[in-house]
Design a protein around this motif. Structure first.
Motif, short mmCIF file in Angstrom:
data_model
loop_
_atom_site.label_atom_id
_atom_site.label_comp_id
_atom_site.label_asym_id
_atom_site.label_seq_id
_atom_site.Cartn_x
_atom_site.Cartn_y
_atom_site.Cartn_z
N LEU A 159 0.81 -1.22 0.00
CA LEU A 159 0.00 0.00 0.00
C LEU A 159 0.84 1.27 0.00
CD1 LEU A 159 -2.71 -1.07 2.61
CD2 LEU A 159 -2.89 -1.13 0.12
N GLY A 160 2.04 1.20 -0.54
CA GLY A 160 2.89 2.38 -0.61
C GLY A 160 3.52 2.79 0.70
N LEU A 161 3.57 1.89 1.67
CA LEU A 161 4.15 2.23 2.97
C LEU A 161 5.64 2.55 2.87
CD1 LEU A 161 2.46 -0.33 5.39
CD2 LEU A 161 2.02 2.11 5.17
N ASP A 162 6.33 1.90 1.93
CA ASP A 162 7.77 2.17 1.79
C ASP A 162 8.02 3.59 1.34
OD1 ASP A 162 6.58 1.54 -0.64
OD2 ASP A 162 8.41 0.69 -1.48
N ARG A 163 7.12 4.17 0.54
CA ARG A 163 7.28 5.57 0.13
C ARG A 163 6.89 6.52 1.24
NH1 ARG A 163 3.55 5.76 -4.41
NH2 ARG A 163 2.99 3.73 -3.68
N LEU A 164 5.90 6.15 2.03
CA LEU A 164 5.49 7.00 3.14
C LEU A 164 6.49 6.99 4.28
CD1 LEU A 164 1.68 6.17 3.32
CD2 LEU A 164 2.74 8.27 2.49
N ALA A 165 7.13 5.85 4.49
CA ALA A 165 8.09 5.73 5.59
C ALA A 165 9.50 5.98 5.09
CB ALA A 165 7.98 4.34 6.23
N SER A 166 9.69 7.11 4.48
CA SER A 166 11.03 7.50 4.03
C SER A 166 11.31 8.92 4.51
CB SER A 166 11.16 7.40 2.51
OG SER A 166 10.27 8.28 1.88
N ILE A 167 12.58 9.17 4.77
CA ILE A 167 13.00 10.45 5.33
C ILE A 167 13.66 11.28 4.23
CG2 ILE A 167 14.42 11.55 7.11
CD1 ILE A 167 12.29 9.67 8.24
N PRO A 168 13.18 12.51 3.98
CA PRO A 168 13.85 13.36 2.98
C PRO A 168 15.16 13.92 3.54
CG PRO A 168 12.00 14.53 3.93
CD PRO A 168 11.98 13.14 4.53
N VAL A 169 16.18 13.90 2.70
CA VAL A 169 17.49 14.44 3.07
C VAL A 169 17.89 15.44 1.98
CG1 VAL A 169 19.92 13.88 3.43
CG2 VAL A 169 18.16 12.36 4.29
N GLU A 170 18.39 16.59 2.40
CA GLU A 170 18.78 17.63 1.45
C GLU A 170 20.06 18.30 1.93
OE1 GLU A 170 15.70 20.29 -0.20
OE2 GLU A 170 16.93 21.90 0.64
N ALA A 171 20.95 18.57 0.99
CA ALA A 171 22.19 19.26 1.32
C ALA A 171 22.47 20.30 0.24
CB ALA A 171 23.35 18.28 1.41
N SER A 172 23.03 21.43 0.65
CA SER A 172 23.36 22.50 -0.29
C SER A 172 24.80 22.92 -0.11
CB SER A 172 22.46 23.72 -0.07
OG SER A 172 21.13 23.42 -0.34
N ALA A 173 25.39 23.40 -1.20
CA ALA A 173 26.75 23.92 -1.16
C ALA A 173 26.82 25.12 -2.09
CB ALA A 173 27.76 22.86 -1.60
N ALA A 174 27.55 26.13 -1.66
CA ALA A 174 27.72 27.36 -2.45
C ALA A 174 29.18 27.49 -2.84
CB ALA A 174 27.27 28.57 -1.66
N GLN A 175 29.40 27.95 -4.07
CA GLN A 175 30.76 28.11 -4.57
C GLN A 175 30.78 29.31 -5.52
OE1 GLN A 175 33.19 25.85 -3.63
NE2 GLN A 175 34.76 26.99 -4.67
N LYS A 176 31.78 30.14 -5.38
CA LYS A 176 31.96 31.29 -6.27
C LYS A 176 32.51 30.79 -7.60
CE LYS A 176 32.64 35.90 -6.48
NZ LYS A 176 31.58 36.84 -6.51
N ILE A 177 31.87 31.18 -8.69
CA ILE A 177 32.31 30.77 -10.01
C ILE A 177 33.50 31.63 -10.43
CG2 ILE A 177 31.64 30.56 -12.45
CD1 ILE A 177 28.82 30.04 -11.51
N SER A 178 34.46 30.98 -11.04
CA SER A 178 35.67 31.66 -11.47
C SER A 178 35.33 32.82 -12.42
CB SER A 178 36.60 30.67 -12.18
OG SER A 178 37.66 31.36 -12.80
#
Length: 157
Positions: free
Chosen positions: A132-151
């Motif tokens: 019944l889609g429990l595997d999609r409901l029981a998942s944790i979102p993870v997000e990471a960001s990084a900033a870098q100055k372009i040459s």
């Protein structure tokens, strides 16, 4: 069948708890240990995926900011993302990468702008059935960001 009328015989019959302490210790130990082990395994999976997302964002931002042109940046980002997915055992279907440049409205990527790379993924919790889609409901979102100055020489090569 003979009944004892002596009161000490009746007390011994009523308080015969020999051996139940070990059984109680095992039952209570298992009831406390199983959730603790599950928690440790789940937190380990979440930590591993968050390290993968962070490494992907950082390395992709660095590669894009030092690339010579858009084609080289795209090839480098694809190779890095594939490498991070394999290294950290990320689900390729749940990994998403987005780019943004600062200041707002600047063409991205542009020389001298600040590039922000965000990597998103989802961590599936262990032992959750795909019913019944429990595997999609029981998942944790993870997000990471990084900033870098372009040459400032970006795109000139």
């Amino acid at each position: 069948m003979r009944r004892s009328s002596h009161w000490t015989d009746r007390i011994d019959d009523e308080t015969d708890d020999g051996g139940s302490a070990a059984l109680e210790f095992i039952v209570v130990g298992l009831l406390l240990l199983v959730p603790l082990v599950y928690l440790v395994v789940a937190l380990g999976l979440i930590q591993g995926q968050s390290l993968g997302a962070e490494a992907g964002a950082r390395h992709i931002a660095r590669a894009l900011s030092t690339a010579e042109n858009a084609d080289a940046a795209r090839r480098s980002a694809d190779r890095i993302l594939q490498s991070v997915i394999e290294e950290y055992d990320l689900d390729p279907g749940s990994v998403g990468v987005s780019f943004a440049c600062r200041p707002a409205g600047a063409t991205c990527p542009a020389a001298g702008a600040t590039l922000v790379v965000t990597v998103q993924t989802r961590v599936a919790l262990p032992l959750v059935p795909p019913v019944l889609g429990l595997d999609r409901l029981a998942s944790i979102p993870v997000e990471a960001s990084a900033a870098q100055k372009i040459s400032r020489f970006w795109g000139s090569g």
